[in-house]
Scaffold this motif. Structure first.
Motif, short mmCIF file in Angstrom:
data_model
loop_
_atom_site.label_atom_id
_atom_site.label_comp_id
_atom_site.label_asym_id
_atom_site.label_seq_id
_atom_site.Cartn_x
_atom_site.Cartn_y
_atom_site.Cartn_z
N VAL A 32 31.93 29.19 57.99
CA VAL A 32 31.42 29.87 56.80
C VAL A 32 31.22 28.87 55.66
N PHE A 33 32.21 28.04 55.38
CA PHE A 33 32.10 27.15 54.23
C PHE A 33 30.99 26.11 54.42
N ALA A 34 30.89 25.51 55.59
CA ALA A 34 29.86 24.49 55.82
C ALA A 34 28.46 25.08 55.76
N ALA A 35 28.32 26.34 56.11
CA ALA A 35 27.00 26.98 56.04
C ALA A 35 26.49 27.02 54.60
N TYR A 36 27.40 26.99 53.65
CA TYR A 36 27.05 27.04 52.23
C TYR A 36 27.26 25.70 51.53
N ALA A 37 27.36 24.63 52.29
CA ALA A 37 27.54 23.30 51.69
C ALA A 37 26.43 23.01 50.69
N VAL A 42 27.90 20.08 48.15
CA VAL A 42 28.67 19.10 48.92
C VAL A 42 27.95 18.82 50.24
N THR A 43 28.32 17.74 50.88
CA THR A 43 27.72 17.43 52.18
C THR A 43 28.36 18.31 53.25
N PRO A 44 27.63 18.56 54.33
CA PRO A 44 28.25 19.32 55.43
C PRO A 44 29.52 18.64 55.94
#
Length: 162
Positions: A32-37, A42-44
């Motif tokens: 979930v968090f990386a999908a919204y990087a 922020v970077t993935p």
């Protein structure tokens, strides 16, 4: 993607990205968090690192769902408090309670162990299961991730309206 399992969830680009991270083997929080990087600035790679401890109910302790943790992190990055004033803290805490309330209404609980119907006596930190078709079919994780990513979409839409 199991469309039957995801019925009723709007599948945006971010929701698809979250599911793709999960299918690559990342934990629920990372997914979930990386999908919204991009939205969080922020970077993935950074997103994956910082959210990594929160998967499997935080450190595989099977506490609060990792997908809900990831959604909470996005809200924190975007609207978290930077002052120690109680009203500042309450603003983000209220948002997290709103996310948790929506999640609880959908799934009946916010706890990973209950979502997975695990034995409460299960040893914390047990090795992760191998990700097979049976793994995905037997767990609600896919739906939890999509639901939390969609909750973030609603949060972002609400922020745009303010």
């Amino acid at each position: 993607m199991n469309h039957e399992k995801l019925a009723g969830i709007a599948i945006s680009l971010h929701v698809k990205a979250a599911l793709n991270y999960f299918y690559q083997g990342y934990n629920c929080s990372q997914s979930v968090f990386a999908a919204y990087a991009d939205v969080c600035g922020v970077t993935p790679e950074f997103a994956l690192r910082i959210s990594s401890p929160f998967g499997a109910g935080i450190g595989r302790m099977r506490e609060m769902c990792g997908a809900l943790c990831g959604a909470s992190m996005v809200c924190g990055v975007l609207k978290g408090n930077t002052k120690a004033a109680p009203e500042e803290k309450e603003r983000i805490f209220a948002q997290v309670r709103n996310l948790a309330g929506a999640f609880r209404q959908e799934f009946g609980t916010i706890y990973c162990r209950e979502l997975l119907h695990l034995d409460p006596n299960l040893q914390e930190g047990a090795r992760p299961s191998v990700r097979t078709d049976d793994y995905y079919a037997s767990r609600p994780c896919e739906r939890c991730i999509a639901f939390c990513a969609a909750l973030v979409e609603k949060f972002l839409e609400a922020q745009e309206g303010k």
